[in-house]
Scaffold this motif. Structure first.
Motif, PDB file in Angstrom:
ATOM      1  N   HIS A 170       0.817  -1.208   0.000  1.00  0.00           N
ATOM      2  CA  HIS A 170       0.000   0.000   0.000  1.00  0.00           C
ATOM      3  C   HIS A 170       0.858   1.269   0.000  1.00  0.00           C
ATOM      4  CE1 HIS A 170      -3.499   2.459   0.806  1.00  0.00           C
ATOM      5  NE2 HIS A 170      -3.048   2.844   1.986  1.00  0.00           N
ATOM      6  N   TYR A 171       1.943   1.238   0.763  1.00  0.00           N
ATOM      7  CA  TYR A 171       2.790   2.423   0.904  1.00  0.00           C
ATOM      8  C   TYR A 171       4.247   1.962   1.027  1.00  0.00           C
ATOM      9  CZ  TYR A 171       4.281   6.995   2.817  1.00  0.00           C
ATOM     10  OH  TYR A 171       4.897   8.197   3.048  1.00  0.00           O
ATOM     11  N   GLU A 231       7.033   3.277   0.233  1.00  0.00           N
ATOM     12  CA  GLU A 231       8.051   4.285   0.555  1.00  0.00           C
ATOM     13  C   GLU A 231       8.236   4.459   2.069  1.00  0.00           C
ATOM     14  OE1 GLU A 231       6.210   5.118  -3.376  1.00  0.00           O
ATOM     15  OE2 GLU A 231       5.372   4.873  -1.374  1.00  0.00           O
ATOM     16  N   PHE A 232       7.270   4.022   2.849  1.00  0.00           N
ATOM     17  CA  PHE A 232       7.347   4.215   4.298  1.00  0.00           C
ATOM     18  C   PHE A 232       8.226   3.146   4.943  1.00  0.00           C
ATOM     19  CE2 PHE A 232       5.677   3.532   8.637  1.00  0.00           C
ATOM     20  CZ  PHE A 232       6.136   4.717   9.181  1.00  0.00           C
ATOM     21  N   LYS A 286      -3.608   7.400   3.833  1.00  0.00           N
ATOM     22  CA  LYS A 286      -2.761   7.754   2.690  1.00  0.00           C
ATOM     23  C   LYS A 286      -3.473   8.682   1.703  1.00  0.00           C
ATOM     24  CE  LYS A 286      -1.220   5.257  -0.893  1.00  0.00           C
ATOM     25  NZ  LYS A 286      -0.705   4.178  -1.670  1.00  0.00           N
ATOM     26  N   THR A 341       6.634  12.048   5.709  1.00  0.00           N
ATOM     27  CA  THR A 341       5.836  10.840   5.474  1.00  0.00           C
ATOM     28  C   THR A 341       4.550  11.182   4.737  1.00  0.00           C
ATOM     29  OG1 THR A 341       6.750   9.760   7.436  1.00  0.00           O
ATOM     30  CG2 THR A 341       4.660   8.914   6.616  1.00  0.00           C
ATOM     31  N   ARG A 356       5.323  12.091   1.092  1.00  0.00           N
ATOM     32  CA  ARG A 356       5.597  10.875   0.311  1.00  0.00           C
ATOM     33  C   ARG A 356       4.321  10.069   0.071  1.00  0.00           C
ATOM     34  NH1 ARG A 356      11.145   8.785   3.204  1.00  0.00           N
ATOM     35  NH2 ARG A 356      12.529  10.291   2.224  1.00  0.00           N
ATOM     36  N   ALA A 357       3.413  10.093   1.037  1.00  0.00           N
ATOM     37  CA  ALA A 357       2.169   9.331   0.907  1.00  0.00           C
ATOM     38  C   ALA A 357       1.343   9.832  -0.276  1.00  0.00           C
ATOM     39  CB  ALA A 357       1.356   9.416   2.195  1.00  0.00           C
ATOM     40  N   LYS A 389       2.454  10.987  -3.024  1.00  0.00           N
ATOM     41  CA  LYS A 389       3.081  10.590  -4.282  1.00  0.00           C
ATOM     42  C   LYS A 389       3.400   9.098  -4.335  1.00  0.00           C
ATOM     43  CE  LYS A 389       5.525  14.955  -3.991  1.00  0.00           C
ATOM     44  NZ  LYS A 389       6.836  15.545  -3.757  1.00  0.00           N
ATOM     45  N   SER A 390       2.885   8.337  -3.395  1.00  0.00           N
ATOM     46  CA  SER A 390       3.245   6.923  -3.253  1.00  0.00           C
ATOM     47  C   SER A 390       2.910   6.100  -4.500  1.00  0.00           C
ATOM     48  CB  SER A 390       2.517   6.321  -2.059  1.00  0.00           C
ATOM     49  OG  SER A 390       2.787   4.942  -1.971  1.00  0.00           O
ATOM     50  N   GLY A 427       2.368   2.932  -4.179  1.00  0.00           N
ATOM     51  CA  GLY A 427       1.668   1.771  -3.645  1.00  0.00           C
ATOM     52  C   GLY A 427       0.302   1.558  -4.257  1.00  0.00           C
TER      53      GLY A 427
END
Length: 184
Positions: free
Chosen positions: A57-58, A60-61, A78, A98, A101-102, A104-105, A107
């Motif tokens: 889902h995410y 990048e985290f 998100k 965070t 980034r969410a 633009k994720s 995921g």
């Protein structure tokens, strides 16, 4: 001369001996330390699964602390990220980063039931970690009560682990110094 054996008296004495041996509080400490080790293993497995699952889902985290990771999973939406909700968990700068980034994720979208399952996994991890901390406190209290000198010298957690590794406080006390150095 015939030997007169009274089985009922023998069984009564045997039962009393077993009950006395099993009532030893250091055996409880051994079980608590084993339970803490088991919870560490389970929490690591649950944390790995949560990280992999939420990573779809995410991706990048990243967060090294499993408890913080689980709290962020529970707090982060998100689609509509709110840094204020994350700031108490990971700090203001990290929360803002965070959330940025969410937005633009890369995921995948998780449906509400899928995301709910992931969040339940995060809640399970937090429950395990909280229970583990309670057991550690109990273990420390028990070790301090059973072996105050050892707890003062080595620390309560290490004293508990030494007693557990030896099998009992009596066994640990009967060891010469070299085996204690090896198990320590």
């Amino acid at each position: 001369m015939a030997f007169n054996f009274d089985q009922s008296k023998f069984m009564f004495r045997a039962k009393a001996g077993v009950q006395q041996a099993m009532a030893s509080p250091d055996l409880v400490l051994v079980q608590v330390v084993a339970a803490i080790d088991d919870m560490d293993k389970v929490a690591n497995l649950v944390s790995e699964r949560l990280t992999e699952w939420y990573g779809y889902h995410y991706p990048e985290f990243k967060q090294a602390d499993p408890a913080k990771f689980a709290k962020v999973v529970l707090a982060l939406d998100k689609d509509n990220p709110a840094p204020a909700a994350l700031a108490p968990i990971i700090g203001e700068q990290s929360a803002q980063l965070t959330c940025d980034r969410a937005k633009k994720s890369l995921g995948v979208y998780l449906s509400p039931p899928d995301l709910q399952a992931v969040r339940e996994q995060a809640q399970t991890l937090l429950t395990l970690l909280n229970h583990r901390e309670e057991l550690v406190r109990y273990s420390d209290e028990l070790a301090t009560r059973l072996a105050p000198n050892l707890s003062h010298i080595a620390g309560a957690s290490l004293a508990a682990k030494l007693i557990a590794q030896a099998g009992s406080l009596t066994k640990l006390a009967s060891f010469p110094a070299s085996p204690v150095q090896v198990i320590g």
